[in-house]
Design a protein around this motif. Structure first.
Motif, PDB file in Angstrom:
ATOM      1  N   LEU A 113     -27.436 -61.083  68.231  1.00 20.17           N
ATOM      2  CA  LEU A 113     -27.627 -59.709  68.691  1.00 20.17           C
ATOM      3  C   LEU A 113     -26.300 -58.969  68.819  1.00 20.17           C
ATOM      4  O   LEU A 113     -25.251 -59.587  68.993  1.00 20.17           O
ATOM      5  CB  LEU A 113     -28.335 -59.678  70.044  1.00 20.17           C
ATOM      6  N   PRO A 114     -26.352 -57.638  68.698  1.00 12.83           N
ATOM      7  CA  PRO A 114     -25.174 -56.828  68.997  1.00 12.83           C
ATOM      8  C   PRO A 114     -25.076 -56.612  70.500  1.00 12.83           C
ATOM      9  O   PRO A 114     -26.086 -56.591  71.204  1.00 12.83           O
ATOM     10  CB  PRO A 114     -25.485 -55.505  68.269  1.00 12.83           C
ATOM     11  N   ILE A 115     -23.862 -56.466  70.997  1.00 16.08           N
ATOM     12  CA  ILE A 115     -23.643 -56.268  72.435  1.00 16.08           C
ATOM     13  C   ILE A 115     -22.822 -54.994  72.629  1.00 16.08           C
ATOM     14  O   ILE A 115     -21.773 -54.812  71.997  1.00 16.08           O
ATOM     15  CB  ILE A 115     -22.922 -57.476  73.050  1.00 16.08           C
ATOM     16  N   TYR A 116     -23.322 -54.132  73.504  1.00 10.38           N
ATOM     17  CA  TYR A 116     -22.691 -52.833  73.729  1.00 10.38           C
ATOM     18  C   TYR A 116     -21.818 -52.848  74.985  1.00 10.38           C
ATOM     19  O   TYR A 116     -21.922 -53.753  75.820  1.00 10.38           O
ATOM     20  CB  TYR A 116     -23.766 -51.747  73.829  1.00 10.38           C
ATOM     21  N   GLU A 117     -20.985 -51.843  75.089  1.00  8.65           N
ATOM     22  CA  GLU A 117     -19.980 -51.818  76.154  1.00  8.65           C
ATOM     23  C   GLU A 117     -20.598 -51.866  77.537  1.00  8.65           C
ATOM     24  O   GLU A 117     -20.074 -52.525  78.442  1.00  8.65           O
ATOM     25  CB  GLU A 117     -19.111 -50.564  76.009  1.00  8.65           C
TER      26      GLU A 117
END
Length: 288
Positions: A113-117
């Motif tokens: 998965l992508p992880i955001y700030e």
């Protein structure tokens, strides 16, 4: 004029009509071969640059996908056929690597998965502890993740996780991707950056820490590399094949028309919602 030169110039749509190539794919895919051959023609229709490279390299790239039993329809995201200079080459998508891992029957869980700030707290590479708080909401298309994570658990209990920052992924793209490298993303990376970023971390995770099955080894060897010419196809002659290069080239050619293939989306079907910042488990259980 040599057969090899003629084959390189013959459009894929005509190449796949020759008995020699039909037989090659039928030997691998049996009754699914006609549909697979049609998907090769569709892939070229969706990417006009493929019509300008050595057409035999397109066929050979598709043969790699057929050997791994992975589709080449670019909208599915398992294998892409991409142009590089005057050659086509296969590029395994992240779904392709997941499929090969799943077939081994040795993975209980595999997730990426992508992880955001606003979700990321910290990452400890020594203990592989990712402090991550999901924040599910719609995101602007311009919002980039700060990183990408992938993890697995084998049926024997072994677990592994990797985390790459956005910059690490992009540096890897610039250094190693022939068709998508450079300062700005190109090709598949430009159209499907998130999918290719996930592929990068999944490939690193599986090839460094996962069981290396025969199919996985074949995929890694073939990924983003030129394929060798199939000598049996290269040496087609009128005596060997009634649908050979000469007979097909001499056949009347219909006026070129616009492709009827109208892709709904060139971007692969990502299993998570890219705007929601979340990624469900890609598979979980004892699927083989």
């Amino acid at each position: 004029m040599s057969n090899q030169y003629d084959l390189a110039k013959m459009p894929v749509k005509k190449l796949i009509e020759t008995d020699a190539i039909k037989n090659k794919f039928a030997a691998l895919l049996d009754k699914r071969a006609p549909q697979f051959l049609s998907s090769i023609a569709s892939a070229v229709s969706l990417n006009p640059s493929l019509a300008r490279v050595d057409q035999l390299s397109v066929i050979n790239s598709a043969m790699v996908a057929a050997t791994l039993d992975l589709p080449v329809n670019p909208s599915l995201g398992f294998v892409y056929i991409v142009p590089y200079k005057n050659q086509a080459q296969p590029q395994i998508g992240y779904k392709g690597y997941i499929q090969l891992a799943q077939r081994s029957g040795r993975y209980q869980r595999l997730t990426a998965l992508p992880i955001y700030e606003d979700e990321f707290k910290s990452w400890n590479p020594l203990t592989e502890e990712l402090e991550y708080t999901p924040n599910f909401h719609d995101r602007e298309a311009s919002e980039k993740p700060v990183g990408y994570a992938a993890s697995f658990k084998l049926t024997n209990g072994f677990e592994k996780m990797v985390y790459w920052t956005y910059q690490q992924v992009d540096d890897h793209r610039k250094r190693f991707s022939k068709s998508g490298g450079g300062t700005e993303p190109k090709g598949v990376w430009k159209d499907n950056y998130e999918a290719m970023a996930l592929k990068t971390v999944i490939k690193s995770l599986l090839t460094k820490w996962g069981p290396m099955t025969t199919d996985m080894q074949s995929a890694v060897t073939a990924d983003e590399k030129p394929v060798e010419v199939d000598t049996e196809i290269k040496d087609i002659t009128p005596e060997d094949d009634p649908n050979s290069i000469e007979s097909v080239l001499n056949a009347p050619t219909e006026p070129a028309t616009k492709s009827e293939v109208k892709p709904d989306a060139l971007k692969p079907d990502i299993t998570h919602d890219p705007n929601a910042g979340k990624q469900p488990e890609i598979f979980d259980g004892q699927q083989g």
